[in-house]
Design an enzyme around this catalytic site. Sequence first.
Site, mmCIF file in Angstrom:
data_model
loop_
_atom_site.group_PDB
_atom_site.id
_atom_site.type_symbol
_atom_site.label_atom_id
_atom_site.label_comp_id
_atom_site.label_asym_id
_atom_site.label_seq_id
_atom_site.Cartn_x
_atom_site.Cartn_y
_atom_site.Cartn_z
ATOM 1 N N ARG A 162 -22.105 -4.347 26.476
ATOM 2 C CA ARG A 162 -21.589 -3.147 27.119
ATOM 3 C C ARG A 162 -22.115 -3.122 28.544
ATOM 4 N NH1 ARG A 162 -23.560 -1.528 22.033
ATOM 5 N NH2 ARG A 162 -21.972 -0.697 20.613
ATOM 6 N N LYS A 194 -26.502 0.633 22.010
ATOM 7 C CA LYS A 194 -26.073 2.016 21.809
ATOM 8 C C LYS A 194 -26.854 2.659 20.673
ATOM 9 C CE LYS A 194 -21.679 4.518 21.609
ATOM 10 N NZ LYS A 194 -20.218 4.341 21.439
ATOM 11 N N HIS A 265 -15.356 -3.290 29.740
ATOM 12 C CA HIS A 265 -15.116 -3.195 28.298
ATOM 13 C C HIS A 265 -13.972 -4.116 27.870
ATOM 14 C CE1 HIS A 265 -16.966 -0.922 25.060
ATOM 15 N NE2 HIS A 265 -15.800 -0.915 24.439
ATOM 16 N N ARG A 268 -15.501 -7.250 27.006
ATOM 17 C CA ARG A 268 -16.129 -7.131 25.682
ATOM 18 C C ARG A 268 -15.067 -7.327 24.593
ATOM 19 N NH1 ARG A 268 -20.455 -4.796 22.679
ATOM 20 N NH2 ARG A 268 -19.846 -3.178 21.214
ATOM 21 N N HIS A 291 -21.927 -3.134 16.437
ATOM 22 C CA HIS A 291 -21.247 -2.014 15.780
ATOM 23 C C HIS A 291 -22.002 -1.632 14.510
ATOM 24 C CE1 HIS A 291 -17.096 -3.124 17.705
ATOM 25 N NE2 HIS A 291 -17.845 -2.384 18.499
ATOM 26 N N TYR A 300 -9.862 -5.056 15.899
ATOM 27 C CA TYR A 300 -9.403 -6.344 16.422
ATOM 28 C C TYR A 300 -8.566 -7.136 15.412
ATOM 29 C CZ TYR A 300 -13.103 -5.385 19.785
ATOM 30 O OH TYR A 300 -13.899 -4.793 20.741
#
Length: 306
Positions: A162, A194, A265, A268, A291, A300
């Site tokens: 990120r 994150k 992003h 990414r 994640h 995806y």
Amino acid sequence: MYKSDKPIPQHILTFLEYCEVEKGLSPVSTRNYDNFLKIFTKWLKESKLESLKPHELTPEHIWSYRVYLSRKKDSKGKYTKKTTQNYYLIAIRNLLNYFTEKDIISLPSDKIKLPKLTDKDKAVKFLKFDQVEKLMKMPDISTPEGLRDRAILEVLFSTGMRVSELTSLNITQFNVENLIKGKFEDQELSISGKGGSTRTVYFSNRTLKCLVDYLKLRKDMLSPLFINHKKDESDKDHRLTQRSIERLVKKYTIMAGLPVEATPHTLRHSFATDLLQQGADMRSVQELLGHKNIVTTQIYTHLTNP
């Protein structure tokens, strides 16, 4: 439960402190909530509702705000995307949850309905590998800024970081001496992502070579891996900002004539898509992206079915 005599805008600062201290959100997430709620505060002021207290907020107010968001345009005259509208509404939903947590009477958070997203709204923007290669060739590597920018693009695509994670990188996280000697055995790095979660990211040899070319030109003693080169005496750190990186990615996207309006992003997304198309399994990609939930990674899937 009690009725607060303070208007909603006066609760926002304590809500942000609650997010940071009690919920343990990262400074980036807290700052995002702040930015989203500034739009709500602006709407309250324009609607002459700045004195509205939590218990006075009604579903009709929320509906009026949703209409305001749907008609809101950016500096280019484009309407606010539904995905962005959702972010604004989720911020209010969390503010209402905070009121409940603090026993302040307010509208229940489940009264905040989010706009339904179409497949087009959910579509993930990504670059094909040949487009990524074209983008990488855009920076002028005969200049310090160009070498830095090429390294930034390479790191974003090589690791799937990120932009907030990239701007937080420091030189001390790398064994610069070994890198300059061409010893690229340690191609992994543990980073804090994150929500404070930690994960390992991996660098390609090409990316590390770009980093070495950039670091060889650095004569300063500054700690950030990527710095700005502007002579601003008030900026002691010279750490490159997220906004600066977003601008440079956009600049090189335009220079490359790519059909996708790329952001950090987007790179990414491109990293994840490329991995899946090369045969990586979903769980591995989940770990590499950081994640928490596999459902997030499954956006995806439809891109890689063929």
